[in-house]
Design a protein around this motif. Structure first.
Motif, PDB file in Angstrom:
ATOM      1  N   THR A 109       0.828  -1.197   0.000  1.00 53.11           N
ATOM      2  CA  THR A 109       0.000   0.000   0.000  1.00 53.11           C
ATOM      3  C   THR A 109       0.870   1.257   0.000  1.00 53.11           C
ATOM      4  N   ALA A 110       0.643   2.138  -0.956  1.00 54.30           N
ATOM      5  CA  ALA A 110       1.369   3.413  -0.998  1.00 54.30           C
ATOM      6  C   ALA A 110       0.935   4.291   0.170  1.00 54.30           C
ATOM      7  N   ASP A 111       1.874   5.022   0.729  1.00 52.41           N
ATOM      8  CA  ASP A 111       1.597   5.928   1.843  1.00 52.41           C
ATOM      9  C   ASP A 111       0.952   5.170   3.003  1.00 52.41           C
ATOM     10  N   ALA A 112       1.418   3.949   3.240  1.00 48.26           N
ATOM     11  CA  ALA A 112       0.792   3.050   4.214  1.00 48.26           C
ATOM     12  C   ALA A 112       0.800   3.619   5.625  1.00 48.26           C
ATOM     13  N   GLU A 113       1.784   4.437   5.957  1.00 50.00           N
ATOM     14  CA  GLU A 113       1.879   4.972   7.320  1.00 50.00           C
ATOM     15  C   GLU A 113       0.732   5.916   7.653  1.00 50.00           C
ATOM     16  N   ASN A 114       0.006   6.368   6.646  1.00 46.58           N
ATOM     17  CA  ASN A 114      -1.131   7.270   6.864  1.00 46.58           C
ATOM     18  C   ASN A 114      -2.474   6.580   6.669  1.00 46.58           C
ATOM     19  N   VAL A 115      -2.468   5.260   6.738  1.00 42.05           N
ATOM     20  CA  VAL A 115      -3.688   4.471   6.528  1.00 42.05           C
ATOM     21  C   VAL A 115      -3.892   3.537   7.712  1.00 42.05           C
ATOM     22  N   LEU A 116      -5.153   3.325   8.095  1.00 39.94           N
ATOM     23  CA  LEU A 116      -5.498   2.272   9.046  1.00 39.94           C
ATOM     24  C   LEU A 116      -6.074   1.103   8.249  1.00 39.94           C
ATOM     25  N   PHE A 117      -5.633  -0.096   8.566  1.00 43.30           N
ATOM     26  CA  PHE A 117      -6.005  -1.275   7.797  1.00 43.30           C
ATOM     27  C   PHE A 117      -7.065  -2.071   8.557  1.00 43.30           C
ATOM     28  N   GLY A 137       1.869  -2.823  12.140  1.00 42.71           N
ATOM     29  CA  GLY A 137       1.279  -3.923  12.884  1.00 42.71           C
ATOM     30  C   GLY A 137       0.685  -3.539  14.220  1.00 42.71           C
ATOM     31  N   THR A 138       0.839  -2.288  14.623  1.00 44.58           N
ATOM     32  CA  THR A 138       0.257  -1.837  15.891  1.00 44.58           C
ATOM     33  C   THR A 138      -1.257  -1.989  15.860  1.00 44.58           C
ATOM     34  N   GLU A 139      -1.802  -2.566  16.907  1.00 42.24           N
ATOM     35  CA  GLU A 139      -3.243  -2.792  16.990  1.00 42.24           C
ATOM     36  C   GLU A 139      -3.945  -1.539  17.481  1.00 42.24           C
ATOM     37  N   VAL A 140      -4.871  -1.026  16.685  1.00 44.50           N
ATOM     38  CA  VAL A 140      -5.660   0.149  17.051  1.00 44.50           C
ATOM     39  C   VAL A 140      -6.974  -0.278  17.692  1.00 44.50           C
ATOM     40  N   LEU A 141      -7.637  -1.250  17.105  1.00 46.69           N
ATOM     41  CA  LEU A 141      -8.834  -1.875  17.682  1.00 46.69           C
ATOM     42  C   LEU A 141      -8.617  -3.374  17.678  1.00 46.69           C
ATOM     43  N   ALA A 142      -8.845  -4.012  18.806  1.00 50.48           N
ATOM     44  CA  ALA A 142      -8.621  -5.447  18.936  1.00 50.48           C
ATOM     45  C   ALA A 142      -9.651  -6.238  18.134  1.00 50.48           C
ATOM     46  N   PRO A 143      -9.315  -7.439  17.701  1.00 50.99           N
ATOM     47  CA  PRO A 143     -10.270  -8.289  16.982  1.00 50.99           C
ATOM     48  C   PRO A 143     -11.551  -8.488  17.785  1.00 50.99           C
ATOM     49  N   ALA A 144     -12.685  -8.339  17.097  1.00 48.44           N
ATOM     50  CA  ALA A 144     -13.986  -8.467  17.750  1.00 48.44           C
ATOM     51  C   ALA A 144     -15.061  -8.697  16.698  1.00 48.44           C
ATOM     52  N   PRO A 145     -16.176  -9.320  17.096  1.00 47.15           N
ATOM     53  CA  PRO A 145     -17.333  -9.375  16.190  1.00 47.15           C
ATOM     54  C   PRO A 145     -17.902  -7.966  16.054  1.00 47.15           C
ATOM     55  N   LEU A 146     -18.200  -7.555  14.841  1.00 47.47           N
ATOM     56  CA  LEU A 146     -18.633  -6.186  14.583  1.00 47.47           C
ATOM     57  C   LEU A 146     -19.934  -6.199  13.791  1.00 47.47           C
ATOM     58  N   HIS A 160      -9.386   9.432   9.983  1.00 49.17           N
ATOM     59  CA  HIS A 160      -8.337   8.647   9.343  1.00 49.17           C
ATOM     60  C   HIS A 160      -8.821   8.064   8.013  1.00 49.17           C
ATOM     61  N   ARG A 161      -7.864   7.755   7.161  1.00 51.44           N
ATOM     62  CA  ARG A 161      -8.156   6.959   5.974  1.00 51.44           C
ATOM     63  C   ARG A 161      -8.160   5.498   6.386  1.00 51.44           C
ATOM     64  N   LEU A 162      -9.224   4.782   6.046  1.00 50.52           N
ATOM     65  CA  LEU A 162      -9.336   3.367   6.364  1.00 50.52           C
ATOM     66  C   LEU A 162      -9.410   2.562   5.084  1.00 50.52           C
ATOM     67  N   LEU A 163      -8.708   1.437   5.061  1.00 51.04           N
ATOM     68  CA  LEU A 163      -8.736   0.547   3.919  1.00 51.04           C
ATOM     69  C   LEU A 163      -9.377  -0.762   4.362  1.00 51.04           C
ATOM     70  N   PHE A 164     -10.488  -1.143   3.696  1.00 53.48           N
ATOM     71  CA  PHE A 164     -11.252  -2.326   4.074  1.00 53.48           C
ATOM     72  C   PHE A 164     -11.013  -3.442   3.057  1.00 53.48           C
ATOM     73  N   PHE A 165     -10.930  -4.670   3.539  1.00 56.42           N
ATOM     74  CA  PHE A 165     -10.683  -5.816   2.659  1.00 56.42           C
ATOM     75  C   PHE A 165     -11.072  -7.086   3.389  1.00 56.42           C
ATOM     76  N   GLY A 166     -11.117  -8.180   2.644  1.00 60.93           N
ATOM     77  CA  GLY A 166     -11.581  -9.451   3.201  1.00 60.93           C
ATOM     78  C   GLY A 166     -12.978  -9.760   2.703  1.00 60.93           C
ATOM     79  N   ASN A 167     -13.418 -11.007   2.909  1.00 53.93           N
ATOM     80  CA  ASN A 167     -14.687 -11.431   2.318  1.00 53.93           C
ATOM     81  C   ASN A 167     -15.921 -10.857   3.006  1.00 53.93           C
ATOM     82  N   GLY A 168     -15.738 -10.051   4.058  1.00 56.45           N
ATOM     83  CA  GLY A 168     -16.879  -9.385   4.690  1.00 56.45           C
ATOM     84  C   GLY A 168     -16.956  -7.910   4.380  1.00 56.45           C
ATOM     85  N   ALA A 169     -15.945  -7.368   3.701  1.00 58.97           N
ATOM     86  CA  ALA A 169     -15.883  -5.917   3.483  1.00 58.97           C
ATOM     87  C   ALA A 169     -16.979  -5.411   2.557  1.00 58.97           C
ATOM     88  N   ALA A 170     -17.369  -6.208   1.577  1.00 59.17           N
ATOM     89  CA  ALA A 170     -18.378  -5.747   0.615  1.00 59.17           C
ATOM     90  C   ALA A 170     -19.707  -5.422   1.288  1.00 59.17           C
TER      91      ALA A 170
END
Length: 231
Positions: A109-117, A137-146, A160-170
């Protein structure tokens, strides 16, 4: 002394294995076939080792995707990893599925330091397993059901800029349509390559799990129902 780590990723419909030597990828193999983990995981491992001109006895450790994810898939991966570690007398490493996915995306990811994943794994209905990470790799929010709603992650998206991915993001995309701080990536699946990358650091720290008592991180209790008795 060289370190050779075999990684297993079975938390999703993709059955994936990878081999890393001293943190560098040696080879990987995956199968995108529903409900194939139990019948094909050992075959993928054996083929990968053979193609890489390695043997089970060469392994320094076995890493497994820790979850969350498919209950059945995680149990299959854990059982296979524990069996190998016990038989070979090598350490067991558990790597979280969500931080591994975040690291996988952050690396490209370009400019990754300014993105939350924000990896999102489908947990059925309007729920996902999710977390937030920085590029390092720093955890901002711990894994949880959302639960996905209009105000989900609203505070984070406001700043913040957030980047969403994975089979639940859609499932979440319609809720943030038009929000310039929300980005979405398609086709990102859990990968044994990412598991292996994080496993090397865990091996260096000697962050190992007890082979006898290890259980995957399911995140939610598994509910079973008793079949109704026909009258």
């Amino acid at each position: 002394m060289s370190t050779l780590i075999l990684s297993l990723e079975t938390s999703s419909p993709v059955c994936s294995v990878a081999l890393h030597r001293d943190g560098s990828l040696v080879g990987q193999s995956e199968l995108r076939l529903e409900k194939s983990h139990s019948s094909h995981l050992s075959l993928l491992v054996n083929q990968l080792l053979e193609n890489s001109q390695c043997t089970l006895q060469d392994l320094s450790a076995v890493a497994v995707s820790d979850g969350p994810g498919s209950y059945t898939g995680l149990r299959i991966g854990a059982a296979a990893a524990k069996g190998l570690c016990y038989a070979l007398d090598v350490p067991l490493i558990a790597v979280g599925t969500l931080p591994a996915m975040a690291a996988q995306v952050a690396a490209y990811t370009a400019d990754a330091e300014n993105v939350l994943f924000c990896p999102m794994l489908d947990a059925r209905r309007m729920e996902v397993y999710s977390a937030l990470y920085r590029a390092d790799g720093t955890e901002v929010l711990a894994p949880a059901p959302l639960i996905l709603e209009a105000d989900t992650l609203a505070e984070q998206l406001a700043h913040h800029r957030l980047l969403f991915f994975g089979n639940g993001a859609a499932k979440f995309e319609p809720f943030v349509a038009g929000n310039l701080n929300a980005g979405f990536l398609r086709g990102i699946e859990p990968s044994a390559i990412a598991v292996g990358t994080l496993a090397q650091a865990a091996f260096t720290r000697q962050d190992f799990r007890d082979v006898a008592y290890y259980e995957p991180f399911y995140l939610k209790e598994v509910y079973t129902t008793t079949p109704k008795v026909r009258s």
